[in-house]
Design a protein around this motif. Structure first.
Motif, PDB file in Angstrom:
ATOM      1  N   PHE A   1       0.811  -1.217   0.000  1.00  0.00           N
ATOM      2  CA  PHE A   1       0.000   0.000   0.000  1.00  0.00           C
ATOM      3  C   PHE A   1       0.845   1.267   0.000  1.00  0.00           C
ATOM      4  O   PHE A   1       0.330   2.348  -0.310  1.00  0.00           O
ATOM      5  CB  PHE A   1      -0.979  -0.010   1.175  1.00  0.00           C
ATOM      6  N   THR A   2       2.117   1.157   0.326  1.00  0.00           N
ATOM      7  CA  THR A   2       2.981   2.342   0.199  1.00  0.00           C
ATOM      8  C   THR A   2       3.260   2.671  -1.268  1.00  0.00           C
ATOM      9  O   THR A   2       3.771   3.750  -1.565  1.00  0.00           O
ATOM     10  CB  THR A   2       4.306   2.120   0.944  1.00  0.00           C
ATOM     11  N   GLN A   3       2.931   1.752  -2.174  1.00  0.00           N
ATOM     12  CA  GLN A   3       3.062   2.034  -3.608  1.00  0.00           C
ATOM     13  C   GLN A   3       1.952   2.954  -4.109  1.00  0.00           C
ATOM     14  O   GLN A   3       2.022   3.463  -5.233  1.00  0.00           O
ATOM     15  CB  GLN A   3       3.029   0.726  -4.404  1.00  0.00           C
ATOM     16  N   LEU A   4       0.918   3.160  -3.293  1.00  0.00           N
ATOM     17  CA  LEU A   4      -0.233   3.972  -3.697  1.00  0.00           C
ATOM     18  C   LEU A   4      -0.109   5.382  -3.145  1.00  0.00           C
ATOM     19  O   LEU A   4       0.599   5.636  -2.163  1.00  0.00           O
ATOM     20  CB  LEU A   4      -1.529   3.348  -3.179  1.00  0.00           C
ATOM     21  N   SER A   5      -0.815   6.293  -3.757  1.00  0.00           N
ATOM     22  CA  SER A   5      -0.901   7.653  -3.229  1.00  0.00           C
ATOM     23  C   SER A   5      -1.839   7.661  -2.025  1.00  0.00           C
ATOM     24  O   SER A   5      -2.620   6.729  -1.806  1.00  0.00           O
ATOM     25  CB  SER A   5      -1.427   8.601  -4.298  1.00  0.00           C
ATOM     26  N   ALA A   6      -1.778   8.731  -1.245  1.00  0.00           N
ATOM     27  CA  ALA A   6      -2.668   8.856  -0.086  1.00  0.00           C
ATOM     28  C   ALA A   6      -4.133   8.834  -0.524  1.00  0.00           C
ATOM     29  O   ALA A   6      -4.990   8.261   0.160  1.00  0.00           O
ATOM     30  CB  ALA A   6      -2.350  10.136   0.677  1.00  0.00           C
ATOM     31  N   LEU A   7      -4.426   9.444  -1.670  1.00  0.00           N
ATOM     32  CA  LEU A   7      -5.798   9.453  -2.164  1.00  0.00           C
ATOM     33  C   LEU A   7      -6.257   8.041  -2.542  1.00  0.00           C
ATOM     34  O   LEU A   7      -7.396   7.650  -2.253  1.00  0.00           O
ATOM     35  CB  LEU A   7      -5.907  10.382  -3.377  1.00  0.00           C
ATOM     36  N   GLN A   8      -5.386   7.269  -3.186  1.00  0.00           N
ATOM     37  CA  GLN A   8      -5.756   5.898  -3.547  1.00  0.00           C
ATOM     38  C   GLN A   8      -5.990   5.038  -2.306  1.00  0.00           C
ATOM     39  O   GLN A   8      -6.917   4.224  -2.283  1.00  0.00           O
ATOM     40  CB  GLN A   8      -4.664   5.277  -4.421  1.00  0.00           C
ATOM     41  N   ARG A   9      -5.156   5.225  -1.280  1.00  0.00           N
ATOM     42  CA  ARG A   9      -5.366   4.475  -0.038  1.00  0.00           C
ATOM     43  C   ARG A   9      -6.712   4.837   0.594  1.00  0.00           C
ATOM     44  O   ARG A   9      -7.444   3.971   1.069  1.00  0.00           O
ATOM     45  CB  ARG A   9      -4.231   4.742   0.955  1.00  0.00           C
ATOM     46  N   GLN A  10      -7.019   6.149   0.579  1.00  0.00           N
ATOM     47  CA  GLN A  10      -8.282   6.586   1.162  1.00  0.00           C
ATOM     48  C   GLN A  10      -9.469   6.017   0.384  1.00  0.00           C
ATOM     49  O   GLN A  10     -10.452   5.538   0.982  1.00  0.00           O
ATOM     50  CB  GLN A  10      -8.356   8.111   1.182  1.00  0.00           C
ATOM     51  N   ARG A  11      -9.390   6.039  -0.919  1.00  0.00           N
ATOM     52  CA  ARG A  11     -10.494   5.524  -1.727  1.00  0.00           C
ATOM     53  C   ARG A  11     -10.645   4.010  -1.568  1.00  0.00           C
ATOM     54  O   ARG A  11     -11.764   3.491  -1.590  1.00  0.00           O
ATOM     55  CB  ARG A  11     -10.273   5.877  -3.194  1.00  0.00           C
ATOM     56  N   THR A  12      -9.533   3.306  -1.393  1.00  0.00           N
ATOM     57  CA  THR A  12      -9.614   1.862  -1.162  1.00  0.00           C
ATOM     58  C   THR A  12     -10.246   1.582   0.198  1.00  0.00           C
ATOM     59  O   THR A  12     -11.050   0.648   0.345  1.00  0.00           O
ATOM     60  CB  THR A  12      -8.218   1.216  -1.237  1.00  0.00           C
ATOM     61  N   TYR A  13      -9.890   2.388   1.191  1.00  0.00           N
ATOM     62  CA  TYR A  13     -10.516   2.248   2.513  1.00  0.00           C
ATOM     63  C   TYR A  13     -12.013   2.514   2.425  1.00  0.00           C
ATOM     64  O   TYR A  13     -12.829   1.785   3.016  1.00  0.00           O
ATOM     65  CB  TYR A  13      -9.859   3.202   3.503  1.00  0.00           C
ATOM     66  N   ASP A  14     -12.387   3.542   1.674  1.00  0.00           N
ATOM     67  CA  ASP A  14     -13.809   3.836   1.497  1.00  0.00           C
ATOM     68  C   ASP A  14     -14.527   2.686   0.794  1.00  0.00           C
ATOM     69  O   ASP A  14     -15.685   2.382   1.104  1.00  0.00           O
ATOM     70  CB  ASP A  14     -13.982   5.125   0.682  1.00  0.00           C
ATOM     71  N   PHE A  15     -13.825   2.050  -0.147  1.00  0.00           N
ATOM     72  CA  PHE A  15     -14.415   0.935  -0.886  1.00  0.00           C
ATOM     73  C   PHE A  15     -14.770  -0.212   0.066  1.00  0.00           C
ATOM     74  O   PHE A  15     -15.810  -0.864  -0.086  1.00  0.00           O
ATOM     75  CB  PHE A  15     -13.414   0.463  -1.955  1.00  0.00           C
TER      76      PHE A  15
END
Length: 425
Positions: free
Chosen positions: A393-407
């Protein structure tokens, strides 16, 4: 004799009778054993008067006054009230204080000693048909305190799940169950169990356990991966008619096992895209590379191999994804419909061995059957852990991590998992 004298005589007679009666009662009380006057102990009530002789042969986990600790009764009562037919909670009986001491206690002591002698030891050897690396489960009453802890954990998990459903999926409880809602539930009729399959949360080994319980195999170690998933040995609940579905939902023990959502996602990616795969590479890999990789090579587009984790997450979060959802990374709330189906047991991958063997004890599975620990696919590769998940998950941007969490927000909420990154909200 005058009427006045007769009245006085009758009064003296009644007074004499009352005095004799009172004297007799006092004599009876003075001769009575004080322990016979003690109120009899009943479950749920504590009296201040009790015999003082200590108990030396109570089952492990009992308190010195002859009662199991109060939470034992409360948890047992709460779980038993909701347990379906076939789910018998094997909690030790609550011992009662004897009415008197001495000779009356000895038959009970002898019965307890006989029970302890007949109870198999927790560390008994595993029979030949046991699973690889397994151990025999201890008797349910052998660690009453630990048993109560596991029951409390189940109560808390189901409470959190029900509250999340009531808050966010209130309409689900009013919907009718359809075959689609039970398409991931596998049936084991002998022990009356329904298991909801959650991929990447121990589902292969759980199917092995169910097959042994059903008498389809003698050991979990003997069942190959393809037999588990493609052999058709276990029936799904949606293959029954409506009456059969509703009957099993109302009378069988329903259980599911879940896993931390980010960890489950990484486990699925590693399994399906970092190893040769004749289905996921051509079906999902090619579509993902064609949509999300600029200047993809012809070889990559031809084989679908080499998908990177950020590209996979782009596909996952795309509302117009080029290929549909898959059970290996779909939400547990969609796979198992926990807001519609009232599950009796909620286990977690993170405490798999403890939860699984607790469940097997509850349903009275064979004592030599325990949950297998082996990893039959990519067995030389380390299991996906929280540390490995963090690296991906460190390969992702902060926004991508947030959107995955929302998912996966409903899975995090429903199964009480903490936020995996501090910057998530």
């Amino acid at each position: 004799m005058t009427p006045r004298a007769g009245t006085m005589r009758l009064a003296c007679m009644f007074s004499s009778i009352l005095l004799f009666g009172a004297a007799g009662l006092l004599l009876f009380i003075s001769l009575q054993d004080p322990t016979e006057l003690s109120p009899r102990q009943v479950p749920g009530i504590k009296f201040s008067i009790r015999p003082q002789q200590p108990y030396n042969d109570l089952p492990p986990g009992s308190s010195r006054d002859g009662d199991l600790k109060a939470p034992t009764e409360k948890v047992t009562r709460d779980l038993s009230s909701r347990a379906p037919r076939g789910l018998n909670l094997l909690v030790p009986d609550r011992p009662r204080a004897p009415r008197n001491m001495g000779a009356r206690l000895r038959p009970r002591q002898r019965r307890r000693r006989l029970l302890i002698k007949k109870t198999p030891a927790a560390a008994a050897a595993v029979p030949a048909n046991g699973s690889a690396g397994a151990f025999v489960r201890p008797a349910p009453w052998a660690a009453a305190g630990h048993w109560v802890t596991l029951q409390r954990s189940q109560q808390e998990r189901k409470r959190v799940m029900r509250e999340a459903c009531a808050k966010y999926r209130a309409s689900s409880s009013r919907r009718a169950v359809t075959p689609r809602h039970v398409s991931r539930l596998f049936v084991e009729d002998r022990h009356r169990v329904l298991y909801c399959e959650v991929p990447k949360a121990g589902c292969s080994n759980w199917k092995r356990v169910l097959m042994v319980m059903a008498g389809l195999a003698s050991s979990t170690a003997d069942i190959q991966h393809n037999t588990v998933h493609y052999g058709g040995a276990l029936r799904r609940l949606d293959t029954f008619d409506r009456q059969g579905i509703l009957h099993r939902l109302s009378t069988y023990t329903k259980m599911l096992f879940v896993r931390e959502p980010f960890e489950r996602l990484v486990s699925a990616f590693r399994d399906k895209f970092e190893h040769p795969n004749s289905y996921y590479h051509p079906v999902f890999g090619k579509a993902i590379l064609a949509r999300y990789r600029a200047n993809a090579s012809r070889e990559a587009l031809r084989t679908g191999s080499g998908v990177r984790f950020p590209e996979f997450v782009q596909y996952l979060l795309d509302v117009h994804r080029p290929v549909g959802m898959d059970i290996h990374w779909d939400h547990v709330s969609r796979l198992c419909s926990p807001c519609l189906i009232d599950y009796d047991f909620v286990g977690k991958f993170e405490s798999m061995e403890e939860d699984a063997n607790f469940f097997l004890s509850l349903i009275r599975a064979p004592r030599n059957l325990t949950f297998p620990q082996f990893k039959d696919r990519h067995s030389q590769e380390a299991r996906t852990t929280a540390q490995i998940t963090h690296q991906y998950f460190t390969q992702l941007s902060a926004l991508q991590r947030q959107r995955t969490y929302d998912f996966y927000y409903m899975d995090y909420l429903m199964f009480n998992y903490s936020k995996p990154f501090a910057d998530l909200y």
